[in-house]
Design an enzyme around this catalytic site. Structure first.
Site, short mmCIF file in Angstrom:
data_model
loop_
_atom_site.label_atom_id
_atom_site.label_comp_id
_atom_site.label_asym_id
_atom_site.label_seq_id
_atom_site.Cartn_x
_atom_site.Cartn_y
_atom_site.Cartn_z
N ASP A 1 114.95 2.91 25.00
CA ASP A 1 114.17 3.95 25.70
C ASP A 1 112.70 3.52 25.70
O ASP A 1 112.40 2.34 25.50
CB ASP A 1 114.39 5.33 25.05
N HIS B 1 112.00 2.39 21.75
CA HIS B 1 112.89 1.78 20.77
C HIS B 1 113.76 0.66 21.32
O HIS B 1 114.29 0.78 22.43
CB HIS B 1 113.83 2.86 20.20
N SER C 1 111.01 6.33 13.31
CA SER C 1 112.27 6.21 14.05
C SER C 1 112.82 4.78 14.09
O SER C 1 113.99 4.60 14.40
CB SER C 1 112.08 6.69 15.49
#
Ligand SMILES: *[C@@H]1O[C@H](CO)[C@@H](O)[C@H](O)[C@H]1NC(C)=O
Ligand SMILES: *[C@@H]1O[C@H](CO)[C@@H](O)[C@H](O)[C@H]1NC(C)=O
Ligand SMILES: *[C@@H]1O[C@H](CO)[C@@H](O)[C@H](O)[C@H]1NC(C)=O
Ligand SMILES: *[C@@H]1O[C@H](CO)[C@@H](O)[C@H](O)[C@H]1NC(C)=O
Ligand SMILES: *[C@@H]1O[C@H](CO)[C@@H](O)[C@H](O)[C@H]1NC(C)=O
Ligand SMILES: *[C@@H]1O[C@H](CO)[C@@H](O)[C@H](O)[C@H]1NC(C)=O
Length: 345
Positions: A318, A321, A43
């Site tokens: 978050d 990240h 991610s």
């Protein structure tokens, strides 16, 4: 809008070659650095591969800063692969999963990264790195990318800790971690060699960022300070990675490099004001009650998260990240450290 770097050099060259024709200047630009970027991993670099039925990335409030709505990135805006592309003067490469919708963009390379993945199986929903490289290999066999394309290309590989997160989830403790770290590095090394042997000119891998500073870990201390136990384990990972890449560089006469995300993250987190960041360990977007996280809604579609007032001054978006501002600061720091120039030559 900022002027893309290539365009900037194009104009500079034009100025210096004022007597010559523009075509000549353009030819110079084309030979400046790699012309394609291939991205693998998780991610931290996924720009839209993860499907819409999965949490995060395609849900509100992801993407609120850029492009203004959820667009498949695990951040409020741009992610690290976007900044690498920017550095190379390329458009961010098209996500593998969306390639048929954007056939004109194949020329900048391709992004095979999927959120949540590791070098080993960490999720049943997304393809691990072995499979991502299989996708790449298949496209090469189909001649979507030729040997000459690859010889002028660079790969960036993100292994940002999902293997470790998965290990902790199934094993409950960090006991046995050091030997697991060694096996993660061994598998990563195999993957990097495979990408290189497919014909890519240079393969870059991110050094592991300080996992002990991620909100996921620091939430137990109300986001007050980084957990050194985790950061010491990260140091083991990065030392082994350094040894492995040093060997590869010897046997391949260059061709590999590490982008140091440990020092760049740490430096930004230690000097947030330099980058106009505040409350650097507190994530901007957070679940409002137990069991909920950024982007979650309840059965009645009521938001179960809260977004900070100004994502542009937060480092973390978050639990896992960075924000776009966070990535931008890391990118600036990496440039100051002269840690990116090897991507170009
Ligand atoms: C990656 O996934 C494939 C298929 O799910 C599996 O066969 C392979 O063993 C996995 N690779 C690793 C290194 O775990
Ligand atoms: C990875 O997962 C796939 C199924 O998703 C399974 O077939 C494969 O055996 C697994 N590989 C490893 C090494 O665990
Ligand atoms: C889990 O931890 C134990 C030690 O507590 C270790 O022996 C075992 O190998 C670990 N499991 C895995 C899957 O590595
Ligand atoms: C990793 O690879 C090295 C060298 O190839 C080997 O000596 C070592 O046993 C491997 N470690 C693990 C945990 O797989
Ligand atoms: C850091 O993490 C370890 C492992 O989970 C834990 O035992 C320890 O209490 C944590 N330290 C702090 C200061 O939170
Ligand atoms: C490994 O670490 C040393 C010491 O910090 C550094 O000089 C070297 O460039 C590193 N090697 C790689 C491949 O990044």
């Amino acid at each position: 809008m900022e002027l893309p770097k290539q365009l900037f050099f194009f104009f500079l060259t034009l100025i210096f070659l004022s007597g010559h024709i523009g075509l000549q200047a353009e030819a110079r630009v084309r030979h400046y650095g790699p012309t394609k970027l291939f991205v693998f991993g998780d991610s931290y670099v996924d720009a839209g591969n993860t499907r819409k039925d999965q949490p995060g990335s395609w849900k509100q409030p992801y993407g609120i800063t850029f492009p203004g709505k959820p667009a498949g990135r695990f951040s409020d805006g741009r992610v690290f692969s976007d900044y690498i592309a920017k550095y190379l003067g390329l458009k961010s490469p098209v996500p593998y999963n969306l390639r048929k919708m954007m056939p004109n963009n194949l020329k900048y390379g391709m992004n095979f990264a999927y959120g949540g993945t590791g070098v080993f199986n960490t999720t049943s929903k997304n393809p691990n790195m072995t499979i991502q490289i299989d996708f790449f290999e298949k496209l090469i066999k189909e001649n979507v990318y030729t040997a000459s394309d690859l010889s002028n290309s660079i790969a960036y590989v993100s292994v940002a800790g999902n293997d470790y997160n998965y290990y902790l989830t199934i094993n409950g403790s960090i006991q046995g971690f050091p030997s697991y770290i060694a096996s993660v590095i061994n598998q990563t090394t195999k993957d990097l060699i495979r990408i290189k042997n497919l014909g890519v000119k240079k393969v870059a891998i991110g050094g592991l960022q300080p996992l002990g500073c991620l909100p996921l870990i620091t939430s137990t201390s109300s986001f007050q300070k980084c957990n050194e136990t985790f950061n010491n384990l990260v140091a083991i990972h990065n030392n082994l990675l350094n040894q492995s890449i040093t060997k590869l560089k010897q046997s391949y006469k260059g061709g590999f490099l590490i982008i140091d995300l440990f020092d760049s993250f740490t430096s930004v987190l230690n000097h947030p004001k330099t980058y106009n960041l505040h409350n650097e360990l507190i994530p901007c977007c957070l679940g409002t009650s137990q069991g909920f996280t950024c982007g979650d809604v309840d059965n009645n579609n009521v938001k179960k998260y809260k977004v900070c007032e100004n994502p542009k001054t937060a480092f973390f978006w978050d639990l896992f990240h960075p924000t776009q501002a966070g990535w931008h600061a890391v990118y600036n720091k990496l440039q100051n450290m002269n840690a990116l120039s090897q991507l170009r030559n």
